[in-house]
Write a protein that holds these residues in place. Structure first.
Motif, PDB file in Angstrom:
ATOM      1  N   ARG A  79      38.371  77.106  34.235  1.00  0.00           N
ATOM      2  CA  ARG A  79      39.384  77.908  33.560  1.00  0.00           C
ATOM      3  C   ARG A  79      39.321  77.711  32.059  1.00  0.00           C
ATOM      4  NH1 ARG A  79      43.919  76.193  37.244  1.00  0.00           N
ATOM      5  NH2 ARG A  79      42.109  76.496  38.543  1.00  0.00           N
ATOM      6  N   GLY A 115      41.662  81.298  35.650  1.00  0.00           N
ATOM      7  CA  GLY A 115      40.460  81.021  36.430  1.00  0.00           C
ATOM      8  C   GLY A 115      40.038  82.189  37.288  1.00  0.00           C
ATOM      9  N   LEU A 116      40.549  83.382  36.994  1.00  0.00           N
ATOM     10  CA  LEU A 116      40.263  84.558  37.817  1.00  0.00           C
ATOM     11  C   LEU A 116      38.978  85.257  37.394  1.00  0.00           C
ATOM     12  CD1 LEU A 116      41.422  86.300  40.089  1.00  0.00           C
ATOM     13  CD2 LEU A 116      42.706  87.578  38.399  1.00  0.00           C
ATOM     14  N   TYR A 126      35.720  85.283  39.541  1.00  0.00           N
ATOM     15  CA  TYR A 126      35.917  85.996  40.805  1.00  0.00           C
ATOM     16  C   TYR A 126      35.897  87.500  40.577  1.00  0.00           C
ATOM     17  CZ  TYR A 126      37.211  81.543  42.868  1.00  0.00           C
ATOM     18  OH  TYR A 126      37.189  80.259  43.322  1.00  0.00           O
ATOM     19  N   ALA A 172      28.001  86.867  45.107  1.00  0.00           N
ATOM     20  CA  ALA A 172      28.801  85.785  45.667  1.00  0.00           C
ATOM     21  C   ALA A 172      29.373  84.959  44.527  1.00  0.00           C
ATOM     22  CB  ALA A 172      27.932  84.907  46.566  1.00  0.00           C
ATOM     23  N   CYS A 173      30.612  84.483  44.713  1.00  0.00           N
ATOM     24  CA  CYS A 173      31.211  83.579  43.731  1.00  0.00           C
ATOM     25  C   CYS A 173      31.409  82.236  44.401  1.00  0.00           C
ATOM     26  CB  CYS A 173      32.544  84.132  43.255  1.00  0.00           C
ATOM     27  SG  CYS A 173      33.337  83.044  42.061  1.00  0.00           S
ATOM     28  N   ILE A 174      30.863  81.173  43.821  1.00  0.00           N
ATOM     29  CA  ILE A 174      30.944  79.854  44.442  1.00  0.00           C
ATOM     30  C   ILE A 174      31.618  78.894  43.475  1.00  0.00           C
ATOM     31  CG2 ILE A 174      29.639  77.993  45.507  1.00  0.00           C
ATOM     32  CD1 ILE A 174      27.483  80.027  46.130  1.00  0.00           C
ATOM     33  N   PRO A 175      32.783  78.362  43.836  1.00  0.00           N
ATOM     34  CA  PRO A 175      33.466  77.411  42.957  1.00  0.00           C
ATOM     35  C   PRO A 175      32.977  75.983  43.175  1.00  0.00           C
ATOM     36  CG  PRO A 175      34.862  77.929  44.812  1.00  0.00           C
ATOM     37  CD  PRO A 175      33.579  78.678  45.027  1.00  0.00           C
ATOM     38  N   GLU A 176      33.386  75.091  42.276  1.00  0.00           N
ATOM     39  CA  GLU A 176      33.155  73.640  42.387  1.00  0.00           C
ATOM     40  C   GLU A 176      31.670  73.302  42.557  1.00  0.00           C
ATOM     41  OE1 GLU A 176      35.503  70.966  42.424  1.00  0.00           O
ATOM     42  OE2 GLU A 176      36.921  72.430  41.661  1.00  0.00           O
ATOM     43  N   VAL A 229      24.592  72.547  45.243  1.00  0.00           N
ATOM     44  CA  VAL A 229      25.416  71.492  45.830  1.00  0.00           C
ATOM     45  C   VAL A 229      26.843  71.679  45.320  1.00  0.00           C
ATOM     46  CG1 VAL A 229      25.813  69.021  45.960  1.00  0.00           C
ATOM     47  CG2 VAL A 229      23.499  69.901  46.009  1.00  0.00           C
ATOM     48  N   GLN A 230      27.779  71.660  46.258  1.00  0.00           N
ATOM     49  CA  GLN A 230      29.174  71.872  45.917  1.00  0.00           C
ATOM     50  C   GLN A 230      29.943  70.555  46.046  1.00  0.00           C
ATOM     51  OE1 GLN A 230      31.448  74.262  48.706  1.00  0.00           O
ATOM     52  NE2 GLN A 230      32.233  75.477  47.010  1.00  0.00           N
ATOM     53  N   LEU A 277      33.060  68.408  47.000  1.00  0.00           N
ATOM     54  CA  LEU A 277      34.241  68.473  47.863  1.00  0.00           C
ATOM     55  C   LEU A 277      35.227  67.408  47.415  1.00  0.00           C
ATOM     56  CD1 LEU A 277      32.542  68.774  51.365  1.00  0.00           C
ATOM     57  CD2 LEU A 277      33.233  70.575  49.807  1.00  0.00           C
ATOM     58  N   LEU A 316      24.911  74.558  49.760  1.00  0.00           N
ATOM     59  CA  LEU A 316      25.156  75.970  50.071  1.00  0.00           C
ATOM     60  C   LEU A 316      23.983  76.791  49.567  1.00  0.00           C
ATOM     61  CD1 LEU A 316      28.843  76.372  48.796  1.00  0.00           C
ATOM     62  CD2 LEU A 316      28.153  76.066  51.151  1.00  0.00           C
ATOM     63  N   TRP A 349      33.859  76.072  55.793  1.00  0.00           N
ATOM     64  CA  TRP A 349      34.272  76.806  54.589  1.00  0.00           C
ATOM     65  C   TRP A 349      33.666  78.197  54.643  1.00  0.00           C
ATOM     66  CZ3 TRP A 349      31.943  78.155  49.658  1.00  0.00           C
ATOM     67  CH2 TRP A 349      32.893  78.515  48.697  1.00  0.00           C
ATOM     68  N   LEU A 362      39.145  74.843  46.377  1.00  0.00           N
ATOM     69  CA  LEU A 362      38.303  75.259  47.510  1.00  0.00           C
ATOM     70  C   LEU A 362      39.090  75.799  48.685  1.00  0.00           C
ATOM     71  CD1 LEU A 362      35.494  72.578  47.779  1.00  0.00           C
ATOM     72  CD2 LEU A 362      35.324  74.909  46.983  1.00  0.00           C
ATOM     73  N   ARG A 384      42.361  83.646  44.557  1.00  0.00           N
ATOM     74  CA  ARG A 384      41.633  84.337  43.485  1.00  0.00           C
ATOM     75  C   ARG A 384      40.698  85.397  44.058  1.00  0.00           C
ATOM     76  NH1 ARG A 384      43.183  79.570  41.645  1.00  0.00           N
ATOM     77  NH2 ARG A 384      43.841  79.415  39.461  1.00  0.00           N
ATOM     78  N   ARG A 385      40.071  85.072  45.191  1.00  0.00           N
ATOM     79  CA  ARG A 385      39.209  86.081  45.838  1.00  0.00           C
ATOM     80  C   ARG A 385      40.036  87.299  46.242  1.00  0.00           C
ATOM     81  NH1 ARG A 385      34.156  83.953  47.027  1.00  0.00           N
ATOM     82  NH2 ARG A 385      34.203  81.697  46.827  1.00  0.00           N
ATOM     83  N   ALA A 432      40.981  89.330  43.228  1.00  0.00           N
ATOM     84  CA  ALA A 432      39.844  90.090  42.707  1.00  0.00           C
ATOM     85  C   ALA A 432      39.487  91.253  43.622  1.00  0.00           C
ATOM     86  CB  ALA A 432      38.644  89.159  42.544  1.00  0.00           C
ATOM     87  N   LEU A 450      28.217  86.308  51.978  1.00  0.00           N
ATOM     88  CA  LEU A 450      26.916  86.093  51.345  1.00  0.00           C
ATOM     89  C   LEU A 450      26.542  84.617  51.307  1.00  0.00           C
ATOM     90  CD1 LEU A 450      27.499  88.450  48.290  1.00  0.00           C
ATOM     91  CD2 LEU A 450      25.954  88.889  50.185  1.00  0.00           C
ATOM     92  N   ILE A 451      27.558  83.753  51.427  1.00  0.00           N
ATOM     93  CA  ILE A 451      27.311  82.327  51.224  1.00  0.00           C
ATOM     94  C   ILE A 451      26.945  81.670  52.545  1.00  0.00           C
ATOM     95  CG2 ILE A 451      28.310  80.189  50.347  1.00  0.00           C
ATOM     96  CD1 ILE A 451      30.332  81.999  48.838  1.00  0.00           C
ATOM     97  N   GLU A 452      25.878  80.891  52.524  1.00  0.00           N
ATOM     98  CA  GLU A 452      25.416  80.203  53.736  1.00  0.00           C
ATOM     99  C   GLU A 452      25.657  78.714  53.566  1.00  0.00           C
ATOM    100  OE1 GLU A 452      21.260  79.497  56.153  1.00  0.00           O
ATOM    101  OE2 GLU A 452      21.268  80.742  54.370  1.00  0.00           O
ATOM    102  N   ASP A 453      26.297  78.112  54.578  1.00  0.00           N
ATOM    103  CA  ASP A 453      26.615  76.688  54.512  1.00  0.00           C
ATOM    104  C   ASP A 453      25.463  75.893  55.124  1.00  0.00           C
ATOM    105  OD1 ASP A 453      27.722  74.201  54.494  1.00  0.00           O
ATOM    106  OD2 ASP A 453      29.635  74.806  55.363  1.00  0.00           O
ATOM    107  N   LEU A 454      24.823  75.027  54.334  1.00  0.00           N
ATOM    108  CA  LEU A 454      23.676  74.255  54.826  1.00  0.00           C
ATOM    109  C   LEU A 454      24.071  72.839  55.219  1.00  0.00           C
ATOM    110  CD1 LEU A 454      20.985  75.398  52.245  1.00  0.00           C
ATOM    111  CD2 LEU A 454      21.444  76.325  54.500  1.00  0.00           C
TER     112      LEU A 454
END
Lengths: 252, 396
Positions: free
Chosen positions: A97, A105-106, A109, A118-122, A136-137, A139, A147, B154, B182, B189-190, B193, B259-263
């Motif tokens: 943000r 923080g929008l 997105y 795709a939007c990937i946080p963290e 790598v995300q 947690l 991911l 997730w 998360l 937010r998703r 949007a 679209l997101i794939e969890d590995l």
């Protein structure tokens, strides 16, 4: 090699109010610089009225800087979108943000939604960038998850990620930015803004009148748990393990 | 001798004394016998002895001879408590629960309390949405409940498609999330949007006509928008434990693949992770002498290592491992304390722990008092036993 765009906003030191690299955007820049080292091209993009906000980021490393000329309070999204549509970057990196303004923080997105990406946080780190991006995300509790998503993707850097190391004042001064004139979007002032005051401590509200408040204030909550006095070690271990398992905390 | 007869006051008094209506001796002055009493004497203590406990647990006096208490539903039939039913709500407040790991956490309860509060002020009903399980929400202020059993991983795209269906079917006036990274914060937010609906994030004051959301160094003030995430100051509250309907509502939904794939999770050694963000901490105090066993246990549990001031002072653990007022204030889901007696400064540091397990030889230690599971035993015996049990569990 692919092109990566890092969205860099004007930072603001929480105590002094001076201009600085925003913490989240600096973390996003660190992700971008790591990819830069493996041959990708990094562009720092800022939408705002002054070069100074962008130049502080140039102190971390030498990379291309583009500034979309916008008033400070204007919405950045309508200006950024056409520019990105023209460049087709493989990745867009952003901080969690902003440090000035609404700071919702929008934006990442909304950007991903408009790009169909795709939007990937963290995000704590990017491992591979080709047709797909593998990352790598972070947690909660320090754990990590891998991911994958198709490129282009919008990645939001983890809030606790570190900024790039080494900041040089001379490099920041030497930096040259490319100003781009954009059409000014219509302002949409929906909210009234007031200076933020410190928040009260989170408290649980006691309902049920004076008697309930008195009971809550005078009752002794400790010692409600289970107590085992001198159990055999095996039994103690079994009870602890059952307890952790019921809480879902055994990870192996 | 005088002619005047002598009076006998004692005999006069005995003659004038009668037994009154209440059974007590009454003396009648003069010659007039008293008429029957118009009003029976009232016993001021009878009311108090006839008091009965009311619905809130307090003793209630009833001056109307049972008339008042007969109208109290919980007293009339103590066994059958009727749930509160809201048949025609003015609006629906949708609360999207996080349920991390399929469990109701504090933030979920705080979210339900805030949703209930808002629904009561708007004369609406609370519609709760749980994606990964079917917890019983009857006493958590929920009127309607949509429960889905999506796989517990997730998957923001699945959550978004479910929300889209729920919004189309029920048209809630407000959608509330917890500002949890998360989870609630991400999905909110998703949704904002994707739908383009007005949204406010990190709302710390929630009134039906005005909200305050925390921005970057400023507060955004305005009327409540459809999508809101709640700041943690609003999530400390808990719903009132009144039985409500929690009527199950079915939703036909086929979540589409995103679209997101969890590995899968990456194995990370958490023993040296920052204490402030750890969710399982194994902590040692002066009662620990078998340090190899302690570190082996921490590694086996993959738990973050912590310690009391004493062990850090003596250099047995590095200073950044210190838990307490002068170290780190920790907030894990479980805190395992071995050989820690519980100095006030240490207890201050573990104030926000959800569960505390203490192993200590002293029954009267403050830590034993604080713990949710307290074991009075030697840590040196329990640690290897726990290690052995974990090894057995892993191999067989």
């Amino acid at each position: 090699m692919a092109e990566i765009v890092a969205l860099l906003s004007a930072g603001c030191h929480p105590e002094t109010g001076r201009l600085r690299p925003a913490a989240g955007d600096a973390a996003a820049l660190a992700l971008g610089l790591a990819l830069c080292a493996s041959g990708h091209r990094l562009i720092g993009l800022h939408a705002g009225p002054a070069d100074d906000a962008l130049r502080v980021y140039a102190g971390f490393a030498a990379f291309d800087l583009v500034r979309l000329d916008l008033p400070a309070e204007a919405d950045a999204l309508p200006a950024i979108l056409p520019w990105l549509a023209e460049r087709h970057p493989a990745l867009v990196l952003a901080g969690a943000r902003a440090e000035q303004g609404a700071g919702t923080g929008l934006l990442p997105y909304a950007l991903a939604q408009a790009m169909g990406a795709a939007c990937i946080p963290e995000v704590a780190g990017v491992e591979e960038l080709a047709e797909r991006v593998t990352l790598v995300q972070a947690l909660p509790g320090g754990r990590r998850r891998r991911l994958a998503a198709p490129a282009p993707a919008v990645l939001v850097a983890a809030a606790r990620a570190a900024p790039p190391s080494g900041w040089a004042y001379a490099r920041a001064l030497r930096a040259r930015t490319v100003p781009v004139t954009v059409q000014e979007p219509a302002a949409t002032p929906a909210w009234r803004s007031e200076p933020a005051r410190p928040l009260a401590r989170p408290v649980r509200r006691i309902r049920g009148g004076a008697a309930a408040r008195m009971a809550a204030a005078t009752s002794f909550t400790a010692g409600k748990g289970q107590l085992l006095v001198q159990p055999p070690p095996d039994e103690a271990a079994r009870v602890i393990l059952a307890y952790l398992e019921a809480e879902g905390l055994l990870r192996s | 001798m005088s002619a005047r007869p002598r009076r006998d006051p004692h005999a006069e008094r005995a003659r004038a004394t009668r037994v009154g209506p209440a059974g007590r001796a009454r003396r009648i002055l003069g010659d007039v016998a008293p008429a029957a009493p118009v009003r029976p004497r009232r016993d001021p203590h009878a009311l108090r002895t006839a008091a009965v406990p009311g619905p809130a647990g307090r003793m209630r006096l009833d001056p109307h001879g049972g008339e008042l208490l007969a109208h109290m539903p919980s007293l009339a039939a103590p066994g059958a408590e009727q749930p509160i039913v809201v048949e025609r709500p003015a609006c629906l407040i949708l609360a999207v629960l996080d349920l991390p790991g399929g469990r109701l956490e504090g933030s979920d309860l705080g979210l339900l309390a805030a949703a209930r509060d808002l629904a009561d002020r708007l004369e609406g009903a609370v519609l709760a949405l749980t994606l990964h399980g079917r917890p019983d929400l009857g006493r958590l202020g929920v009127d309607r409940h949509i429960a889905l059993d999506l796989p517990d991983r997730w998957d923001p795209a699945a959550a978004l498609s479910v929300l889209g269906t729920v919004l189309a079917d029920h048209a809630p006036a407000h959608i509330l999330f917890a500002e949890t990274p998360l989870l609630g914060a991400d999905v909110a937010r998703r949704l904002a949007a994707a739908t383009g609906l007005p949204a406010a994030f990190a709302v710390h004051r929630l009134e039906p006509d005005e909200i305050r959301a925390r921005g970057a160094g400023l507060d955004l003030v305005g009327p409540p928008p459809p999508i809101m995430t709640l700041h943690e100051v609003l999530l400390a509250d808990r719903p009132e434990p009144v039985l409500r309907e929690a009527r199950p509502v079915a939703v036909a939904v086929r979540p589409d693949a995103g679209l997101i794939e969890d590995l899968g999770e990456v194995p990370v050694d958490l023993t040296g992770a920052p204490l402030a963000e750890a969710d399982l901490i194994v902590s040692a105090g002066d009662g620990v002498t078998d340090w190899p066993a302690f570190h082996a246990l921490a590694a086996r549990l993959n738990a973050t290592v912590g310690g009391s001031r004493q062990v850090c002072d003596r250099g047995l653990l590095p200073r950044d491992r210190q838990v307490g007022a002068s170290g780190t204030l920790v907030a894990p889901r479980a805190y395992l304390a071995f050989g820690i007696s519980g100095a006030p400064q240490h207890l201050q540091g573990i104030e926000r722990c959800q569960r505390v397990v203490a192993v200590n030889t002293d029954l009267h230690a403050k830590m034993i008092e604080r713990a949710d599971l307290a074991i009075v035993a030697d840590a040196q015996a329990v640690m290897p036993a726990l290690q052995t049990l974990l090894e057995q569990r892993r191999h067989g």
